[in-house]
Design an enzyme around this catalytic site. Structure first.
Site, PDB file in Angstrom:
ATOM      1  N   TYR A   1       0.820  -1.218   0.000  1.00  0.00           N
ATOM      2  CA  TYR A   1       0.000   0.000   0.000  1.00  0.00           C
ATOM      3  C   TYR A   1       0.854   1.269   0.000  1.00  0.00           C
ATOM      4  O   TYR A   1       0.447   2.315  -0.491  1.00  0.00           O
ATOM      5  CB  TYR A   1      -0.953  -0.034   1.202  1.00  0.00           C
ATOM      6  CG  TYR A   1      -2.252   0.710   0.977  1.00  0.00           C
ATOM      7  CD1 TYR A   1      -3.031   0.494  -0.153  1.00  0.00           C
ATOM      8  CD2 TYR A   1      -2.710   1.636   1.919  1.00  0.00           C
ATOM      9  CE1 TYR A   1      -4.222   1.178  -0.345  1.00  0.00           C
ATOM     10  CE2 TYR A   1      -3.903   2.314   1.729  1.00  0.00           C
ATOM     11  CZ  TYR A   1      -4.650   2.080   0.598  1.00  0.00           C
ATOM     12  OH  TYR A   1      -5.834   2.762   0.411  1.00  0.00           O
TER      13      TYR A   1
ATOM     14  N   LYS B   1      -3.498   8.080   2.962  1.00  0.00           N
ATOM     15  CA  LYS B   1      -4.704   7.812   3.767  1.00  0.00           C
ATOM     16  C   LYS B   1      -4.534   8.349   5.194  1.00  0.00           C
ATOM     17  O   LYS B   1      -5.495   8.829   5.798  1.00  0.00           O
ATOM     18  CB  LYS B   1      -5.010   6.306   3.795  1.00  0.00           C
ATOM     19  CG  LYS B   1      -5.551   5.762   2.467  1.00  0.00           C
ATOM     20  CD  LYS B   1      -6.831   6.448   2.027  1.00  0.00           C
ATOM     21  CE  LYS B   1      -7.474   5.769   0.835  1.00  0.00           C
ATOM     22  NZ  LYS B   1      -8.519   6.605   0.211  1.00  0.00           N
TER      23      LYS B   1
END
Ligand code: NAD
Length: 260
Positions: free
Chosen positions: A159, A166
């Site tokens: 990720y 995020k």
């Protein structure tokens, strides 16, 4: 059919396919009585226009690239054009993220170039503020803003910089909650488990993130079903969460709460 969002007008930004979390959200919002507009950008806009016809009621499609100041400035008028001069918005859904899969995702964390990291942060974090700012003149008191995150409190395989983006989004939501609260505007996030969308498929190594999710989540997890996530977004948009802001609601089968 229900009436959770009866009489409310909601903009869902970030709908490409019928697998998009934004599409499921637009569908559930319409089923709950809302008037819905959807948006997308660039070449994907044509797909969005076709997909809009698959909603219970075809939704107007707006062109909106969140990195384009002209699009953001034109957004209130584009909404008024669809809904009339005295249009207001009761809900805004930010369902947008992008990171270059060749440079900032898939195990290339160390050494990633700033230009691509900056793009990921601009599109995936900063845009929550820029979009909220753009529609602020139309937001009614009691309006809800909801964004989508993937639990940024830990590091995940693959990720990479999207995880950092995020984390930025989660912080951005808290600051927006602080600054828009005086106008009665709530800002919350839904932290969804892994779902097989275009954005997820673009992450090299996404399988590693989702492997074992179903087994570890106490409620199990269906990575092809965005409806539970969409329902949570709609619940947060509704007046059933009148005193909740700056919150992150997990819709992940309970995965985040388990140690192993
Ligand atoms: P998706 O690809 O269907 O949606 C992402 C949308 O962002 C697309 O419509 C894309 O066109 C739009 N977008 C990208 N750059 C943009 C820009 N510059 N301006 C405007 N729109 C832009 O994928 P999705 O999984 O439905 O993603 C929606 C949100 O949910 C994202 O924030 C994503 O990070 C988040 N999320 C996804 C998962 C998952 O596993 N799929 C899990 C948790 C959170």
């Amino acid at each position: 059919m229900g009436s959770l969002l009866e009489g409310r007008t909601i903009l869902v930004a970030g709908v490409t396919m019928d697998t998009s979390i934004g599409f499921a959200t637009a569908r559930v919002a319409q089923e709950q009585g809302a008037t819905v507009l959807i948006s997308n950008f660039g070449r994907a806009l044509g797909i969005t226009r076709r997909i809009a016809k698959r909603l219970p009621a075809e939704a107007p499609v707006l062109e909106l690239d969140v990195t384009d100041p002209a699009h953001l400035a034109a957004l209130p008028d584009a909404i008024r054009e669809q809904l009339g001069e005295d249009a207001t918005l009761d809900g805004l859904v930010h369902s947008i993220a992008f990171g270059n899969p060749e440079t900032v995702l898939g195990g290339r964390f160390v050494g990633a170039p700033w230009a691509d990291v900056a793009q990921a942060i601009q599109v995936s974090s900063y845009s929550l503020m820029s979009l909220a700012h753009a529609v602020r003149p139309l937001l009614s008191p009691g309006a809800g803003i909801v964004g989508l995150t993937f639990d940024a409190s830990v590091a995940w395989p693959a990720y990479d910089w999207m995880g950092v983006a995020k984390a930025g989004l989660e912080s951005c939501a808290r600051y927006l909650a602080r600054d828009l609260g005086a106008d009665g505007i709530r800002v919350n996030l839904v932290s969804a488990g892994p779902l097989k969308t275009l954005a997820a498929k673009a992450i090299p190594g996404f399988e590693e993130i989702e492997s074992g999710w179903k087994e570890r989540a106490p409620l199990g997890w269906d990575n092809t079903d965005a409806e539970p996530t969409a329902r949570a977004v709609c619940a947060l948009l509704s007046d059933f969460f009148p005193a909740t802001t700056g919150e992150i609601v997990h819709v992940d089968g309970g995965y985040h709460a388990m140690g192993a």
